[in-house]
Design a protein around this motif. Structure first.
Motif, PDB file in Angstrom:
ATOM      1  N   ARG A 107       0.794  -1.228   0.000  1.00  0.00           N
ATOM      2  CA  ARG A 107       0.000   0.000   0.000  1.00  0.00           C
ATOM      3  C   ARG A 107       0.831   1.285   0.000  1.00  0.00           C
ATOM      4  N   VAL A 108       1.904   1.344   0.755  1.00  0.00           N
ATOM      5  CA  VAL A 108       2.629   2.598   0.963  1.00  0.00           C
ATOM      6  C   VAL A 108       3.267   3.102  -0.323  1.00  0.00           C
ATOM      7  N   ARG A 109       3.319   4.435  -0.455  1.00  0.00           N
ATOM      8  CA  ARG A 109       4.088   5.047  -1.538  1.00  0.00           C
ATOM      9  C   ARG A 109       5.568   4.970  -1.194  1.00  0.00           C
ATOM     10  N   LEU A 110       6.425   4.944  -2.232  1.00  0.00           N
ATOM     11  CA  LEU A 110       7.859   4.725  -2.041  1.00  0.00           C
ATOM     12  C   LEU A 110       8.654   5.665  -2.934  1.00  0.00           C
ATOM     13  N   GLY A 111       9.765   6.181  -2.411  1.00  0.00           N
ATOM     14  CA  GLY A 111      10.613   7.003  -3.249  1.00  0.00           C
ATOM     15  C   GLY A 111      11.912   7.388  -2.578  1.00  0.00           C
ATOM     16  N   ALA A 112      12.845   7.851  -3.378  1.00  0.00           N
ATOM     17  CA  ALA A 112      14.117   8.373  -2.879  1.00  0.00           C
ATOM     18  C   ALA A 112      13.949   9.850  -2.569  1.00  0.00           C
ATOM     19  N   ALA A 113      14.463  10.270  -1.419  1.00  0.00           N
ATOM     20  CA  ALA A 113      14.370  11.679  -1.034  1.00  0.00           C
ATOM     21  C   ALA A 113      15.745  12.177  -0.554  1.00  0.00           C
ATOM     22  N   CYS A 114      16.585  12.514  -1.525  1.00  0.00           N
ATOM     23  CA  CYS A 114      16.255  12.624  -2.943  1.00  0.00           C
ATOM     24  C   CYS A 114      17.456  12.181  -3.787  1.00  0.00           C
ATOM     25  N   LEU A 115      17.212  11.938  -5.089  1.00  0.00           N
ATOM     26  CA  LEU A 115      18.276  11.814  -6.065  1.00  0.00           C
ATOM     27  C   LEU A 115      18.649  13.209  -6.552  1.00  0.00           C
ATOM     28  N   ASN A 116      19.785  13.319  -7.250  1.00  0.00           N
ATOM     29  CA  ASN A 116      20.161  14.617  -7.802  1.00  0.00           C
ATOM     30  C   ASN A 116      20.667  14.433  -9.225  1.00  0.00           C
ATOM     31  N   PRO A 117      20.534  15.471 -10.075  1.00  0.00           N
ATOM     32  CA  PRO A 117      20.874  15.327 -11.492  1.00  0.00           C
ATOM     33  C   PRO A 117      22.359  15.475 -11.802  1.00  0.00           C
ATOM     34  N   TYR A 118      23.201  15.608 -10.776  1.00  0.00           N
ATOM     35  CA  TYR A 118      24.639  15.727 -10.997  1.00  0.00           C
ATOM     36  C   TYR A 118      25.348  14.383 -10.864  1.00  0.00           C
ATOM     37  N   SER A 119      24.984  13.600  -9.861  1.00  0.00           N
ATOM     38  CA  SER A 119      25.625  12.299  -9.680  1.00  0.00           C
ATOM     39  C   SER A 119      24.869  11.182 -10.380  1.00  0.00           C
ATOM     40  N   SER A 171       6.629  -1.869  -7.569  1.00  0.00           N
ATOM     41  CA  SER A 171       5.628  -1.527  -6.553  1.00  0.00           C
ATOM     42  C   SER A 171       4.226  -1.438  -7.127  1.00  0.00           C
ATOM     43  N   HIS A 172       4.074  -1.724  -8.419  1.00  0.00           N
ATOM     44  CA  HIS A 172       2.767  -1.664  -9.088  1.00  0.00           C
ATOM     45  C   HIS A 172       2.158  -0.265  -8.981  1.00  0.00           C
ATOM     46  N   GLY A 173       2.994   0.740  -9.255  1.00  0.00           N
ATOM     47  CA  GLY A 173       2.487   2.101  -9.344  1.00  0.00           C
ATOM     48  C   GLY A 173       2.476   2.887  -8.050  1.00  0.00           C
ATOM     49  N   ARG A 174       3.413   2.605  -7.158  1.00  0.00           N
ATOM     50  CA  ARG A 174       3.452   3.325  -5.878  1.00  0.00           C
ATOM     51  C   ARG A 174       4.673   4.222  -5.741  1.00  0.00           C
ATOM     52  N   ALA A 175       5.445   4.403  -6.805  1.00  0.00           N
ATOM     53  CA  ALA A 175       6.689   5.170  -6.713  1.00  0.00           C
ATOM     54  C   ALA A 175       6.441   6.665  -6.874  1.00  0.00           C
ATOM     55  N   TYR A 176       7.296   7.459  -6.253  1.00  0.00           N
ATOM     56  CA  TYR A 176       7.358   8.888  -6.555  1.00  0.00           C
ATOM     57  C   TYR A 176       8.786   9.253  -6.929  1.00  0.00           C
ATOM     58  N   LEU A 177       8.943  10.336  -7.661  1.00  0.00           N
ATOM     59  CA  LEU A 177      10.244  10.837  -8.090  1.00  0.00           C
ATOM     60  C   LEU A 177      10.692  11.935  -7.141  1.00  0.00           C
ATOM     61  N   GLY A 178      11.787  11.724  -6.421  1.00  0.00           N
ATOM     62  CA  GLY A 178      12.328  12.740  -5.533  1.00  0.00           C
ATOM     63  C   GLY A 178      13.638  13.282  -6.070  1.00  0.00           C
ATOM     64  N   LEU A 179      13.710  14.594  -6.267  1.00  0.00           N
ATOM     65  CA  LEU A 179      14.914  15.234  -6.792  1.00  0.00           C
ATOM     66  C   LEU A 179      15.286  16.445  -5.954  1.00  0.00           C
ATOM     67  N   ALA A 180      16.585  16.680  -5.802  1.00  0.00           N
ATOM     68  CA  ALA A 180      17.107  17.875  -5.142  1.00  0.00           C
ATOM     69  C   ALA A 180      18.481  18.164  -5.731  1.00  0.00           C
ATOM     70  N   ARG A 181      19.017  19.328  -5.441  1.00  0.00           N
ATOM     71  CA  ARG A 181      20.325  19.688  -6.001  1.00  0.00           C
ATOM     72  C   ARG A 181      21.452  18.864  -5.401  1.00  0.00           C
ATOM     73  N   GLY A 182      21.261  18.325  -4.198  1.00  0.00           N
ATOM     74  CA  GLY A 182      22.290  17.519  -3.566  1.00  0.00           C
ATOM     75  C   GLY A 182      23.205  18.350  -2.676  1.00  0.00           C
TER      76      GLY A 182
END
Length: 348
Positions: free
Chosen positions: A58-70, A87-98
């Motif tokens: 049930r729970v949503r899952l994601g990285a908090a956060c990935l970054n576009p440099y590494s 996860s059958h559609g439970r992912a979110y996209l987490g991004l930050a500058r790092g």
């Protein structure tokens, strides 16, 4: 109107099997979101996230956060697609500058452009758009496409940001904005104002962007022991996040002394310098009633999600157990504003 979400943030420093066990317990206790931090020199978040995806339903899952440099945007797209499939559609996209990437020789030029273009590339790839893309920092040659199926074209986007420009970007393109390292209710209103500027420019309702606050959490029936542990944990990053909070004034000599002790490897001594009122702005800590009161203050201030970060308790398992059985039942999770819809239909 849905309830405010409660999340659990995990550091990726555990053994195989630990993540599945903690994830199952968190889902059983009623947590809504499980995040894995993308901190420098820890395990890549995709490993624990895939293990947790297999252990939950049930729970949503994601990285908090990935970054576009590494991680190049096409690699981010691949990791997100893998997690969403698993996860059958439970992912979110987490991004930050790092943060701290200079330690591994990675420069971070033009972070707002990098983030905005990375998001564009990721979603173009997931949507199967082979028309090409020419950004200032990233590009896709015409005909470039993923060579495997994806579950959704647009899993929801979380941007990690504190400042006005990052929050405005979130207002333009994100579903959520996370203020990492803060338990300060005053920051909810600050971030809402900053998000609103970007939302207005994009013709969006700023209420569409959920505000997430998360911080170090240590809960135990021995509240004094929990707060002592939290002080040591907070000391390690206080000098980084304290200057980002415009509602707090911390004496420069205090921050300097804390940083000096941390650099010398004396985290406990550094933590002892942090007064109670300052600790409560940058960590959830104490007995279950104290931690619940802090989380409730964020909910009452209008947070869309509260995330309890590592180490959770004097041990991981005990912390998750107390948060689930003693803290969550104390929370009134009725939101003050309409919550953000975080769903999306599978792509064809």
């Amino acid at each position: 109107m849905t309830t405010v979400e409660i999340g659990l943030g995990l550091q990726s420093d555990k053994r195989a099997g630990d993540y599945a066990r903690l994830a199952r317990r968190a889902e059983e206790h009623g947590f809504d979101v499980l995040s894995v931090f993308g901190d420098l020199m820890y395990q890549p978040p995709i490993f624990p996230l895939l293990e947790m995806a297999a252990a939950t339903e049930r729970v949503r899952l994601g990285a908090a956060c990935l970054n576009p440099y590494s991680a190049a945007p096409y690699e981010v797209a691949g990791q997100l697609a893998a997690l969403d499939l698993a996860s059958h559609g439970r992912a979110y996209l987490g991004l930050a500058r790092g943060t701290w990437l200079g330690a591994v020789g990675i420069a971070q030029p033009r972070p707002l452009t990098a983030l905005a273009e990375a998001v564009e590339v990721v979603y173009r790839l997931l949507a199967g758009d082979a028309g090409g893309y020419e950004g200032e920092m990233f590009r896709l040659a015409p005909g470039t496409r993923l060579r495997y199926p994806v579950h959704r074209a647009r899993p929801p986007l979380l941007l990690g940001a504190w400042g006005p420009k990052g929050a405005a970007l979130a207002g333009r393109i994100a579903d959520e904005i996370k203020v990492g390292g803060s338990a300060n209710p005053a920051m909810v209103g600050v971030i809402r104002e900053r998000v609103a500027a970007g939302a207005a420019a994009a013709g969006r309702d700023p209420g569409e962007v959920g505000v997430v606050l998360g911080a170090v959490t240590v809960v135990d029936v021995d509240g004094a022991a929990a707060r002592a542990r939290a002080r040591s944990e907070v000391a390690m990053y206080l000098a980084v996040v304290a200057d980002l909070d415009p509602t707090v004034e911390i004496p420069a000599d205090l921050l300097g002394r804390v940083k000096e002790l941390v650099d010398d490897g004396r985290d406990e001594a550094a933590g002892r310098l942090i007064p109670d009122d300052l600790l409560d702005l940058f960590a959830f800590s104490g007995d279950p009633e104290q931690v619940a009161a802090q989380a409730q203050a964020l909910i009452d201030a209008g947070a869309h999600r509260v995330e309890f970060g590592t180490p959770h308790g004097l041990t991981d398992d005990r912390g998750v157990e107390l948060l689930g059985t003693e803290v969550l039942p104390l929370l009134n999770r009725a939101p003050r504003r309409a919550a953000v819809s975080m769903g999306d239909a599978p792509s064809s």
